[in-house]
Design an enzyme around this catalytic site. Structure first.
Site, PDB file in Angstrom:
ATOM      1  CE  LYS A 144       0.520  -3.391  -1.468  1.00 42.82           C
ATOM      2  NZ  LYS A 144       0.535  -2.725  -2.736  1.00 42.82           N
ATOM      3  CB  CYS A 176       3.825  -6.166  -5.204  1.00 44.47           C
ATOM      4  SG  CYS A 176       4.444  -4.598  -5.814  1.00 44.47           S
TER       5      CYS A 176
HETATM    6  N1  SAJ Z   1       0.647 -13.636 -12.675  1.00 45.22           N
HETATM    7  C1  SAJ Z   1       0.379 -14.953 -13.019  1.00 45.22           C
HETATM    8  N2  SAJ Z   1      -0.912 -15.288 -13.338  1.00 45.22           N
HETATM    9  C2  SAJ Z   1      -1.929 -14.379 -13.320  1.00 45.22           C
HETATM   10  C3  SAJ Z   1      -1.628 -13.049 -12.956  1.00 45.22           C
HETATM   11  C4  SAJ Z   1      -0.335 -12.703 -12.638  1.00 45.22           C
HETATM   12  O1  SAJ Z   1       1.265 -15.810 -13.044  1.00 45.22           O
HETATM   13  O2  SAJ Z   1      -3.050 -14.761 -13.643  1.00 45.22           O
HETATM   14  C5  SAJ Z   1       2.036 -13.250 -12.338  1.00 45.22           C
HETATM   15  C6  SAJ Z   1       2.599 -12.147 -13.241  1.00 45.22           C
HETATM   16  O3  SAJ Z   1       3.139 -12.689 -14.420  1.00 45.22           O
HETATM   17  C7  SAJ Z   1       3.652 -11.551 -12.335  1.00 45.22           C
HETATM   18  C8  SAJ Z   1       3.021 -11.676 -10.941  1.00 45.22           C
HETATM   19  O4  SAJ Z   1       2.016 -12.659 -11.062  1.00 45.22           O
HETATM   20  O5  SAJ Z   1       4.851 -12.294 -12.362  1.00 45.22           O
HETATM   21  C9  SAJ Z   1       2.419 -10.419 -10.377  1.00 45.22           C
HETATM   22  O6  SAJ Z   1       1.772  -9.672 -11.401  1.00 45.22           O
HETATM   23  P1  SAJ Z   1       0.384  -8.902 -11.192  1.00 45.22           P
HETATM   24  O7  SAJ Z   1       0.038  -8.239 -12.452  1.00 45.22           O
HETATM   25  O8  SAJ Z   1      -0.621  -9.817 -10.617  1.00 45.22           O
HETATM   26  O9  SAJ Z   1       0.671  -7.858 -10.024  1.00 45.22           O
HETATM   27  P2  SAJ Z   1       1.809  -6.765  -9.759  1.00 45.22           P
HETATM   28  O10 SAJ Z   1       2.834  -7.369  -8.864  1.00 45.22           O
HETATM   29  O11 SAJ Z   1       2.289  -6.119 -10.994  1.00 45.22           O
HETATM   30  O12 SAJ Z   1       0.928  -5.693  -8.946  1.00 45.22           O
HETATM   31  C10 SAJ Z   1       0.271  -6.114  -7.761  1.00 45.22           C
HETATM   32  C11 SAJ Z   1      -1.175  -5.639  -7.809  1.00 45.22           C
HETATM   33  N3  SAJ Z   1      -1.944  -6.281  -6.747  1.00 45.22           N
HETATM   34  C12 SAJ Z   1      -3.099  -6.930  -6.988  1.00 45.22           C
HETATM   35  O13 SAJ Z   1      -3.564  -7.037  -8.097  1.00 45.22           O
HETATM   36  C13 SAJ Z   1      -3.802  -7.488  -5.819  1.00 45.22           C
HETATM   37  C14 SAJ Z   1      -1.209  -4.129  -7.674  1.00 45.22           C
HETATM   38  O14 SAJ Z   1      -2.561  -3.674  -7.570  1.00 45.22           O
HETATM   39  C15 SAJ Z   1      -0.426  -3.686  -6.441  1.00 45.22           C
HETATM   40  O15 SAJ Z   1      -0.413  -2.285  -6.300  1.00 45.22           O
HETATM   41  C16 SAJ Z   1       0.998  -4.157  -6.613  1.00 45.22           C
HETATM   42  O16 SAJ Z   1       0.979  -5.583  -6.657  1.00 45.22           O
HETATM   43  C17 SAJ Z   1       1.812  -3.670  -5.444  1.00 45.22           C
HETATM   44  O17 SAJ Z   1       2.539  -2.685  -5.615  1.00 45.22           O
HETATM   45  O18 SAJ Z   1       1.690  -4.214  -4.338  1.00 45.22           O
END
Ligand code: SAJ
Length: 426
Positions: free
Chosen positions: A205, A259
């Site tokens: 995780k 997360c």
């Molecule tokens: N972000 C960027 N650039 C990107 C992608 C995301 O700046 O290209 C930013 C987003 O705007 C946000 C942050 O990153 O602020 C996180 O967003 P996210 O969509 O990447 O992830 P979370 O936090 O919503 O969900 C993550 C997921 N983990 C992965 O994709 C590895 C999800 O599968 C997990 O279940 C979740 O964390 C968790 O609960 O741990």
């Protein structure tokens, strides 16, 4: 293992969808939360979390009685702990909710039960923190009761779908515990179920979210380089991503949510001397709001006394979650630079912060602004027509920090639009 009744501790972003999913699949569930307001509102059939598809399922299972809400655990066949694991100011994990949840299980734990921890936790939490507390019941883990770790990995905004379809990893403190975890989750999981030991599943995780954090950090660092070197990072990423083995993520105002911005610190905490890259990635992402201000200064050299309309405070598009959101750090930077901030967050219009004004509508946020600052690519922001926006605001400067608005139509409507990470002359 036969499972007819589950008790889910913690009814937040993960616990409530999980509890309702089990209930929807015919298992009797008691959902428990320590917050009396959450208990009360759910008992009245009101859902306190915005997640597509969740309200419909929760209200159905509450109505038909498969999901009951309580303020303390009751005896059951299996227990799932899905409480928050925040961190302290020094970035060390705060396990007080996990400990409290485990302590609340001691009086109701019975021979033959299964306990599963879902909360994202530092490595070895299941063995070293959870196990000794549960064994205060006089029962031995692995023999009298079974104990496993199974991280949630669902993406906010798609939780109801991903809960069912994603692969699920279940790490037992012994093989029997992992197998019992599989029996439990197969009640609704359609994705692959992978069994391993508890420490591996904890590590899996944390590795997943750290991998994403490091990859976003490199994208953010590219955005800074591109501005310095006169390159458009979005164009460069688009081209680089045509390479068959390259998949650069999107730069933006930083990494928020509960997360990805938290979990890498759990690995750093477990071994600070060998986690330099992970720490550096966190630091890059945490300082990206400062870069947003620098970028803004290329179109608005002196923000002192200027009125900035901030569009979007949520940590990412189309969610109502502001936890660890970089937008609030950007606001802090703007205020420190002497700007006046009015923000519009369609998913949390009632949010309050002392250093800015919350607008009640998009129109109110933008009407008297000097500059528009787009921080979140909500679908409704992407759909805005620049010609219509131009009629509603005195601003003619725009910084798009998430590459959500196409440059040409905005320029045609009379705006000077800069994208974060585009160092080419406007
Ligand atoms: N972000 C960027 N650039 C990107 C992608 C995301 O700046 O290209 C930013 C987003 O705007 C946000 C942050 O990153 O602020 C996180 O967003 P996210 O969509 O990447 O992830 P979370 O936090 O919503 O969900 C993550 C997921 N983990 C992965 O994709 C590895 C999800 O599968 C997990 O279940 C979740 O964390 C968790 O609960 O741990």
């Amino acid at each position: 293992m036969e499972i007819n009744h589950i008790c889910v501790i913690g009814l937040g972003y993960i616990g409530l969808p999980t509890a309702s999913m089990f209930a929807q699949n015919g298992v009797r569930v008691t959902g428990v939360d320590a917050n009396p307001r959450v208990v009360e509102s759910l008992q009245q059939g009101k859902v306190h979390i915005h997640e597509p598809g969740l309200t419909e399922v929760v209200t159905t299972v509450l109505r038909d009685g498969t999901l009951a809400i309580a303020s303390a655990p009751v005896e059951a066949d299996a227990f799932i702990i899905a409480v928050p694991t925040p961190f302290y100011d020094d970035k060390k994990a705060d396990l007080s909710h996990v400990r409290a949840a485990a302590e609340s299980l001691v009086p109701v734990l019975r021979r033959g039960n299964l306990v599963v921890l879902e909360s994202t936790s530092p490595p070895l939490t299941t063995q070293n923190v959870l196990r000794p507390i549960l064994e205060q019941s006089g029962l031995n883990a692995g023999e009298d009761f079974l104990l496993a770790y199974s991280p949630e990995r669902v993406l906010p905004g798609q939780i109801m779908k991903e809960l069912v379809e994603n692969a699920r990893v279940i790490g037992g403190i012994n093989p029997a515990s992992a197998q019992a975890g599989k029996d439990l989750y197969l009640k609704f999981v359609r994705g692959e179920v992978v069994l391993t030991d508890a420490a591996t599943s904890e590590m899996v995780k944390l590795m997943e979210n750290t991998f994403r954090d490091v990859n976003i950090a490199v994208a953010n660092e590219f955005s800074r380089l591109a501005e310095r070197l006169g390159v458009d990072v979005w164009e460069a990423i688009r081209i680089a991503n045509r390479h068959p083995r390259v998949r650069i993520l999107n730069p933006g105002p930083g990494v928020g949510g509960h997360c990805i911005s938290v979990d890498p610190w759990f690995l750093v905490e477990s071994a600070p001397d060998i986690t330099h890259l992970i720490r550096a990635a966190r630091e890059v992402n945490d300082t990206q709001p400062e870069f947003v201000l620098q970028s803004l200064k290329t179109i608005l050299p002196s923000p002192q006394g200027k009125r900035v309309a901030v569009l979007g405070l949520a940590y990412k598009p189309d969610v109502d979650d502001l936890r660890e959101t970089p937008s609030l750090e950007v606001v802090r930077e703007l205020v420190l630079a002497g700007a006046t901030v009015t923000a519009w967050e369609p998913y949390k219009p009632d949010f309050k912060a002392p250093n800015m004004k919350m607008a009640a509508s998009l129109e109110e946020a933008i009407q008297d602004a000097d500059v528009l600052l787009l921080l979140v690519g909500h679908s409704q922001f992407k759909a805005l027509d620049p010609e219509v926006v131009a009629q509603k605001t005195s601003a003619r400067l725009v910084l798009d920090a998430v590459n959500a608005w196409p440059s040409q139509p905005w320029q045609d409507a009379g705006f000077t639009l800069k994208k974060l990470g585009n160092g080419k002359p406007l």
